[in-house]
Design a protein around this motif. Structure first.
Motif, PDB file in Angstrom:
ATOM      1  N   GLU A  33       0.851  -1.185   0.000  1.00 23.83           N
ATOM      2  CA  GLU A  33       0.000   0.000   0.000  1.00 23.83           C
ATOM      3  C   GLU A  33       0.892   1.242   0.000  1.00 23.83           C
ATOM      4  N   LEU A  34       0.310   2.381  -0.408  1.00 20.35           N
ATOM      5  CA  LEU A  34       1.057   3.633  -0.446  1.00 20.35           C
ATOM      6  C   LEU A  34       0.801   4.415   0.836  1.00 20.35           C
ATOM      7  N   TYR A  35       1.819   4.524   1.685  1.00 19.45           N
ATOM      8  CA  TYR A  35       1.662   5.189   2.974  1.00 19.45           C
ATOM      9  C   TYR A  35       2.133   6.646   2.887  1.00 19.45           C
ATOM     10  N   LEU A  36       1.339   7.469   2.217  1.00 17.60           N
ATOM     11  CA  LEU A  36       1.625   8.897   2.107  1.00 17.60           C
ATOM     12  C   LEU A  36       0.375   9.685   2.468  1.00 17.60           C
ATOM     13  N   ASN A  37       0.577  10.930   2.848  1.00 17.64           N
ATOM     14  CA  ASN A  37      -0.545  11.806   3.189  1.00 17.64           C
ATOM     15  C   ASN A  37      -1.458  11.964   1.978  1.00 17.64           C
ATOM     16  N   GLU A  38      -2.719  11.601   2.139  1.00 19.57           N
ATOM     17  CA  GLU A  38      -3.677  11.639   1.036  1.00 19.57           C
ATOM     18  C   GLU A  38      -3.907  13.054   0.514  1.00 19.57           C
TER      19      GLU A  38
END
Length: 299
Positions: A83-88
């Motif tokens: 999964e992409l764990y960055l601020n949406e």
């Protein structure tokens, strides 16, 4: 030389029990990491990345323990989470601005080349991206700082077949430099048929395959024949055997015995990675004098 060495690592929680795990990831090759869902693949990836601490054993990357020089070691790794764990709320531009300073070899032009290839707008907000687009952004970030080792946890999940094939081609292109290494954990076995050189198979908390793919495929064969020719002695030579009205299908390391006995009355084929995973997954462990091997279940 090995890019990763896992030595007698054990880790246990409520859901899984990894027992004395040992395997290596050879430098300059694509290593496929397979196992059933819940087998502990993602946990092992996190242990390798020092996001979890093993309860025993050791892990070395580039012939070093992570604690010796974690910053420089991780700078050499392109890591793709499932999964992409960055601020949406960030845009892709903001994501680059926040991530680039962590890598002394960050290449802005390379990153933009991947954005164009994946059709990702530089100013798009992450929350507007589809699952597949987020994975492509994840890959673009991992491949833009001149890493030597790429650790990919389900990198093609959520991608359509065309984009998935494009991503696999990019992984292959990275290996044009012989110093590049890929460790790819995936449940899409067809991906590995296309790119893998080496295979590690995790089953029931243990490693049951850890070798170059061509060596594995040369060792194991699928034999098909008539059930009435199959006795208990022959069954004992199989890793796994199943019978049906039309005959038997068996995985074995002793295909030459069947060929000598029955000639062209048996069909002998090289297994696919998926068939290896299925049949070895059904097999039971037999103790031998020198190592653990796998035999058929009681039919």
């Amino acid at each position: 030389m090995n890019a990763i060495e896992v030595n007698n690592v054990s880790y246990k929680n409520k859901r899984l029990d990894l027992k004395d795990i040992s395997f290596e990831v050879p430098q300059g090759f694509v290593t496929g990491f397979i196992g059933a869902n819940g087998s502990g693949k993602t946990t092992l990836v996190r242990l390798i990345m020092n996001l979890l601490t093993p309860q025993s054993g050791s892990i070395r990357l580039f012939d070093q323990f992570m604690r010796q020089d974690e910053i420089n070691i991780k700078e050499k790794i392109g890591f793709v989470y499932s999964e992409l764990y960055l601020n949406e709320k960030w845009t892709i531009k903001k994501a680059e601005k926040m991530i680039a300073p962590f890598y002394k070899n960050w290449n802005h032009d390379t990153f933009h080349d991947y954005l164009k290839k994946f059709d990702l707008p530089y100013k798009a907000k992450i929350k507007t991206l589809s699952t597949g687009m987020k994975m492509k952004l994840n890959i673009a970030l991992a491949f833009s700082h001149e890493a030597e080792l790429f650790i990919l946890d389900e990198p093609t999940a959520g991608l359509d077949p065309i984009v998935r094939n494009e991503v696999l081609n990019i992984i292959q292109e990275e290996l044009l430099n012989e110093n590049k290494t890929v460790f790819i954990s995936t449940h899409i076995i067809s991906d590995l048929e296309k790119i893998a050189d080496y295979l590690v198979y995790l089953k029931d908390g243990k490693i049951i395959l850890n070798d170059y793919l061509n060596e594995i495929l040369n060792s194991y064969k699928i034999v098909r024949g008539e059930s009435e020719t199959l006795d208990e002695e022959l069954k004992s030579l199989t890793v796994y055997c199943e019978e049906a009205r039309t005959g038997y299908t068996a995985l074995t390391q002793e295909a030459h015995v069947f060929e000598e006995l029955f000639g062209n009355k048996v069909m002998i084929d090289e297994p696919t990675i998926e068939e290896l995973m299925i049949y070895l997954g059904k097999g039971t462990v037999l103790k031998s004098n020198s190592h653990e091997s796998y035999g058929n279940d009681v039919l």
